[in-house]
Design a protein around this motif. Structure first.
Motif, mmCIF file in Angstrom:
data_model
loop_
_atom_site.group_PDB
_atom_site.id
_atom_site.type_symbol
_atom_site.label_atom_id
_atom_site.label_comp_id
_atom_site.label_asym_id
_atom_site.label_seq_id
_atom_site.Cartn_x
_atom_site.Cartn_y
_atom_site.Cartn_z
ATOM 1 N N THR A 43 0.839 -1.176 0.000
ATOM 2 C CA THR A 43 0.000 0.000 0.000
ATOM 3 C C THR A 43 0.885 1.240 0.000
ATOM 4 O O THR A 43 2.090 1.150 0.235
ATOM 5 N N GLY A 44 0.284 2.379 -0.237
ATOM 6 C CA GLY A 44 1.016 3.641 -0.159
ATOM 7 C C GLY A 44 0.763 4.314 1.178
ATOM 8 O O GLY A 44 0.426 3.665 2.172
ATOM 9 N N TRP A 73 0.719 -4.242 -5.898
ATOM 10 C CA TRP A 73 0.106 -3.088 -5.234
ATOM 11 C C TRP A 73 -1.407 -3.219 -5.259
ATOM 12 O O TRP A 73 -1.984 -3.662 -6.264
ATOM 13 N N SER A 74 -2.048 -2.826 -4.153
ATOM 14 C CA SER A 74 -3.506 -2.885 -4.085
ATOM 15 C C SER A 74 -4.155 -1.760 -4.880
ATOM 16 O O SER A 74 -5.288 -1.906 -5.350
ATOM 17 N N ASP A 75 -3.445 -0.651 -5.042
ATOM 18 C CA ASP A 75 -3.986 0.443 -5.864
ATOM 19 C C ASP A 75 -2.861 1.368 -6.278
ATOM 20 O O ASP A 75 -1.732 1.269 -5.777
ATOM 21 N N GLU A 76 -3.188 2.248 -7.205
ATOM 22 C CA GLU A 76 -2.183 3.179 -7.716
ATOM 23 C C GLU A 76 -2.872 4.412 -8.271
ATOM 24 O O GLU A 76 -4.014 4.349 -8.776
ATOM 25 N N ARG A 77 -2.178 5.537 -8.199
ATOM 26 C CA ARG A 77 -2.673 6.769 -8.827
ATOM 27 C C ARG A 77 -2.320 6.725 -10.314
ATOM 28 O O ARG A 77 -1.181 6.412 -10.667
ATOM 29 N N PHE A 78 -3.297 7.047 -11.153
ATOM 30 C CA PHE A 78 -3.076 7.010 -12.597
ATOM 31 C C PHE A 78 -2.525 8.365 -13.039
ATOM 32 O O PHE A 78 -3.236 9.252 -13.499
ATOM 33 N N VAL A 79 -1.224 8.502 -12.850
ATOM 34 C CA VAL A 79 -0.497 9.732 -13.167
ATOM 35 C C VAL A 79 0.787 9.328 -13.889
ATOM 36 O O VAL A 79 0.997 8.157 -14.208
ATOM 37 N N ALA A 80 1.651 10.290 -14.151
ATOM 38 C CA ALA A 80 2.911 9.996 -14.838
ATOM 39 C C ALA A 80 3.736 8.975 -14.059
ATOM 40 O O ALA A 80 3.688 8.923 -12.819
ATOM 41 N N GLY A 81 4.489 8.165 -14.775
ATOM 42 C CA GLY A 81 5.223 7.071 -14.167
ATOM 43 C C GLY A 81 6.228 7.486 -13.114
ATOM 44 O O GLY A 81 6.489 6.722 -12.177
ATOM 45 N N ASP A 82 6.785 8.682 -13.239
ATOM 46 C CA ASP A 82 7.791 9.124 -12.272
ATOM 47 C C ASP A 82 7.213 10.063 -11.219
ATOM 48 O O ASP A 82 7.950 10.674 -10.443
ATOM 49 N N SER A 83 5.886 10.188 -11.159
ATOM 50 C CA SER A 83 5.249 11.098 -10.213
ATOM 51 C C SER A 83 5.482 10.642 -8.778
ATOM 52 O O SER A 83 5.353 9.450 -8.454
ATOM 53 N N CYS A 88 4.246 3.108 -6.097
ATOM 54 C CA CYS A 88 5.457 2.344 -6.413
ATOM 55 C C CYS A 88 6.704 3.225 -6.365
ATOM 56 O O CYS A 88 7.785 2.756 -5.992
ATOM 57 N N VAL A 89 6.564 4.501 -6.704
ATOM 58 C CA VAL A 89 7.696 5.427 -6.600
ATOM 59 C C VAL A 89 8.041 5.654 -5.130
ATOM 60 O O VAL A 89 9.218 5.632 -4.735
ATOM 61 N N GLN A 90 7.026 5.845 -4.293
ATOM 62 C CA GLN A 90 7.260 6.028 -2.860
ATOM 63 C C GLN A 90 7.910 4.797 -2.236
ATOM 64 O O GLN A 90 8.783 4.907 -1.380
ATOM 65 N N ALA A 91 7.484 3.614 -2.689
ATOM 66 C CA ALA A 91 8.063 2.373 -2.159
ATOM 67 C C ALA A 91 9.539 2.259 -2.515
ATOM 68 O O ALA A 91 10.367 1.880 -1.681
ATOM 69 N N ALA A 92 9.864 2.577 -3.763
ATOM 70 C CA ALA A 92 11.262 2.507 -4.189
ATOM 71 C C ALA A 92 12.132 3.465 -3.390
ATOM 72 O O ALA A 92 13.261 3.130 -2.998
ATOM 73 N N PRO A 103 13.532 -7.446 -10.798
ATOM 74 C CA PRO A 103 12.624 -6.511 -11.473
ATOM 75 C C PRO A 103 11.419 -7.195 -12.109
ATOM 76 O O PRO A 103 10.339 -6.592 -12.207
ATOM 77 N N ASP A 104 11.582 -8.436 -12.545
ATOM 78 C CA ASP A 104 10.466 -9.159 -13.155
ATOM 79 C C ASP A 104 9.393 -9.536 -12.145
ATOM 80 O O ASP A 104 8.287 -9.921 -12.527
ATOM 81 N N ARG A 105 9.736 -9.443 -10.867
ATOM 82 C CA ARG A 105 8.776 -9.783 -9.814
ATOM 83 C C ARG A 105 8.214 -8.542 -9.123
ATOM 84 O O ARG A 105 7.468 -8.659 -8.148
ATOM 85 N N VAL A 106 8.559 -7.376 -9.594
ATOM 86 C CA VAL A 106 8.020 -6.130 -9.045
ATOM 87 C C VAL A 106 6.938 -5.657 -10.021
ATOM 88 O O VAL A 106 7.230 -5.185 -11.115
ATOM 89 N N HIS A 107 5.682 -5.790 -9.600
ATOM 90 C CA HIS A 107 4.545 -5.616 -10.501
ATOM 91 C C HIS A 107 3.865 -4.269 -10.247
ATOM 92 O O HIS A 107 2.835 -4.194 -9.568
ATOM 93 N N CYS A 108 4.447 -3.214 -10.789
ATOM 94 C CA CYS A 108 3.834 -1.892 -10.664
ATOM 95 C C CYS A 108 2.620 -1.799 -11.588
ATOM 96 O O CYS A 108 2.635 -2.321 -12.709
ATOM 97 N N MET A 109 1.588 -1.123 -11.134
ATOM 98 C CA MET A 109 0.446 -0.848 -12.002
ATOM 99 C C MET A 109 0.841 0.178 -13.045
ATOM 100 O O MET A 109 1.699 1.035 -12.806
#
Length: 249
Positions: A43-44, A73-83, A88-92, A103-109
């Protein structure tokens, strides 16, 4: 069968993050001992990222073969990939390279850079989940989840399932596009409650007095229409991991 809700209180955010991180490590280690791999749904939010940072900082992190952990991830904001708004950006940023993931096992929306609509991103995530399920030889349209971590909004929302929105009542274990989130940004992608509830363990991570009303509603089993979080149950364990100020004095 689903697990009854259990509340575990912590004196402050720091202890909540540290103790929850140890719980996460226990689950991942046990899953890898059982079948050689593990799968978690993240989650975020501030507590979600704090727990990830605590996992990355734990001296026990090397007990896990991170290359054999699937991250969803249970959900994601539909914005630019590097936002910076993307979970997923916050997690990284929270783990800061301390966990050597495959990387093949990290499933970003999918992001708004990848797809024209949130529905397209949701369809792609469903396809990715189905491929993972097929690799596990599962009949379901999604893989096994050992653990799902969730935040809880002051309004009682979980993932991007908000009070009064039709997605809360979705019966299928699936992933949907959301167009009208009352919390910005309005366009999102989210798992439904049945998919979240397929996880063996589902844990809320909740801190702050502003969440006390939502925590009380979840514990009381309030209607989904008003408190989507009240509909969360893992198949084996459901924990409400909170700070003391979330609970009655």
């Amino acid at each position: 069968m689903s697990a009854e809700l259990e509340t575990v209180a912590h004196p402050d955010k720091e202890s909540l993050a540290a103790e929850s991180a140890e719980r996460v490590l226990d689950v991942v280690v046990a899953a890898q001992d059982e079948r050689g791999e593990a799968s978690v749904v993240l989650t975020g939010g501030s507590m979600g990222t704090a727990v990830l940072a605590a996992v990355a900082a734990s001296p026990r992190r090397d007990e896990v073969d991170w290359s054999r952990v699937d991250v969803w991830w249970s959900d994601e904001r539909f914005v630019a990939g590097d936002s910076a708004e993307r979970n997923c950006v916050q997690a990284a940023e929270a783990v800061d390279g301390a966990l050597v993931l495959n990387p093949d096992r990290v499933h970003c929306m999918g992001s708004a850079d990848d797809f024209g609509t949130a529905e397209d991103a949701a369809f792609d995530y469903r396809r990715e989940l189905a491929a993972a399920a097929d690799a596990e030889h599962r009949a379901a349209a999604f893989p096994r989840f050992d653990l799902a971590l969730l935040g809880l909004g002051p309004d009682g929302h979980v993932a991007s399932l908000f009070p009064g929105r039709p997605h809360v009542h979705e019966d299928d274990a699936t992933v949907l596009g959301v167009q009208d989130s009352p919390k910005p940004p309005p366009v999102r992608v989210t798992m439904t409650l049945p998919m979240i509830n397929s996880a063996r363990r589902v844990w809320f991570l909740v801190a702050g007095a502003d969440k006390a009303g939502a925590v009380a509603a979840v514990r009381a089993g309030a209607p989904l229409e008003r408190t989507p979080g009240a509909g969360v149950r893992g198949t084996e364990e459901t924990l409400l991991l909170v700070t003391d100020d979330c609970l009655p004095g």
